[in-house]
Design an enzyme around this catalytic site. Structure first.
Site, PDB file in Angstrom:
ATOM      1  N   HIS A  97     -24.202  39.444  80.664  1.00 44.78           N
ATOM      2  CA  HIS A  97     -25.701  39.882  80.687  1.00 44.78           C
ATOM      3  C   HIS A  97     -26.648  38.622  80.448  1.00 44.78           C
ATOM      4  O   HIS A  97     -26.363  37.766  79.523  1.00 44.78           O
ATOM      5  CB  HIS A  97     -26.054  41.148  79.804  1.00 44.78           C
ATOM      6  CG  HIS A  97     -27.245  41.905  79.848  1.00 44.78           C
ATOM      7  ND1 HIS A  97     -28.437  41.429  79.480  1.00 44.78           N
ATOM      8  CD2 HIS A  97     -27.468  43.082  80.271  1.00 44.78           C
ATOM      9  CE1 HIS A  97     -29.244  42.245  79.997  1.00 44.78           C
ATOM     10  NE2 HIS A  97     -28.680  43.359  80.262  1.00 44.78           N
ATOM     11  N   GLU A 146     -29.408  41.863  88.142  1.00 42.84           N
ATOM     12  CA  GLU A 146     -30.465  42.054  87.383  1.00 42.84           C
ATOM     13  C   GLU A 146     -31.281  41.065  87.197  1.00 42.84           C
ATOM     14  O   GLU A 146     -30.752  40.019  86.404  1.00 42.84           O
ATOM     15  CB  GLU A 146     -29.758  42.335  85.798  1.00 42.84           C
ATOM     16  CG  GLU A 146     -28.905  43.736  85.713  1.00 42.84           C
ATOM     17  CD  GLU A 146     -28.917  44.277  84.095  1.00 42.84           C
ATOM     18  OE1 GLU A 146     -29.276  45.381  84.186  1.00 42.84           O
ATOM     19  OE2 GLU A 146     -29.101  43.540  83.334  1.00 42.84           O
TER      20      GLU A 146
HETATM   21  P1  13P Z   1     -34.094  48.119  81.401  1.00 39.49           P
HETATM   22  O1  13P Z   1     -33.567  49.120  82.033  1.00 39.49           O
HETATM   23  O2  13P Z   1     -34.524  48.403  79.980  1.00 39.49           O
HETATM   24  O3  13P Z   1     -34.853  47.234  82.148  1.00 39.49           O
HETATM   25  O4  13P Z   1     -32.806  46.760  81.011  1.00 39.49           O
HETATM   26  C1  13P Z   1     -32.141  46.340  82.224  1.00 39.49           C
HETATM   27  C2  13P Z   1     -30.703  46.023  81.402  1.00 39.49           C
HETATM   28  O5  13P Z   1     -30.891  44.871  81.076  1.00 39.49           O
HETATM   29  C3  13P Z   1     -29.385  46.591  81.658  1.00 39.49           C
HETATM   30  O6  13P Z   1     -28.484  46.030  81.495  1.00 39.49           O
END
Ligand code: 13P
Length: 225
Positions: A97, A146
């Protein structure tokens, strides 16, 4: 739509055991049992055991995942959570992540070692990539795109761009890859993301914390599959 959709809740460093169990009892009964819907909750390590037990007792169609795991197996690695121990509790692990890369110095090499540990211990690795350029470790079949600008900002990527990035990732790493989108996903925008042909689900932070809101997201997705 006839494709499998993943909805994955990443609670990050939130919810103590009582809060976690309250969420499970509120969400569990509302998740439809559908082979095409894969719902996963990823709590903190300290919540895992109780969360797993409560889901099993309630017979809820929810899998359990962790937010990390050790790049090493069992042994003299103080403070680490290793895959051969975690696999009694989890089906999946979120790895690489961007918050781990930024705050804990996690590198692509470390992520690759974690993927290896997950795979040999029957845990599905879900690797987060920040763009189509992030390397996808060998053996990894599930990834989440992401973009950093979209995480926790209320400013999601467009579903069209996310679809394009997902397509590039598949071209580069194999068409068998399942690509999720994460970054400011809510009940209002989830349908647009999961309707894209190259997107196989969503990874949700903030909007997964509220039980009622999460159920709403699952219902929106159920209507699409
Ligand atoms: P948010 O949905 O709070 O933007 O976070 C996304 C995330 O990092 C999921 O792993």
């Amino acid at each position: 739509m006839n494709k499998t959709i993943w909805i994955i809740a990443n609670w990050k460093s939130n919810k103590n055991i009582s809060e976690a169990l309250e969420w499970i009892s509120q969400v569990g009964p509302h998740i439809s049992k559908d082979d095409n819907l894969k719902v996963v909750v990823c709590p903190t390590f300290t919540d895992l055991s109780e969360v797993k037990k409560t889901i099993t007792v309630g017979n809820f169609p929810i899998m359990v995942g962790s937010q990390n795991l050790s790049p090493f197996g069992t042994g003299a690695y103080t403070g680490e959570e290793s895959a051969p121990i975690l696999n009694q509790l989890i089906n999946l692990a979120i790895l690489g992540h961007s918050e781990r890369r930024q705050n804990f110095g996690e590198t692509d090499e470390m992520v690759a070692k974690k993927v290896e540990q997950a795979l040999v211990n029957n845990i599905t690795p879900l690797v987060c990539v920040q763009s189509a350029e992030t390397p996808v470790p060998q053996g990894c079949k599930l990834i989440a795109y992401e973009p950093v600008f979209a995480i926790g900002t209320g400013n999601p990527d467009t579903s069209e761009n996310a679809n394009q990035v997902a397509e590039s990732l598949k071209e580069k790493n194999g068409s068998g890859l399942e690509v999720l989108y994460g970054g400011s996903v809510t009940a209002d925008n989830v349908s647009a993301f999961v309707s894209q042909p190259n997107i196989s689900g969503v990874l949700i932070g903030k909007a997964s914390l509220d039980a009622e809101g999460f159920v709403k997201i699952c219902q929106q997705v159920s209507e699409k599959i």
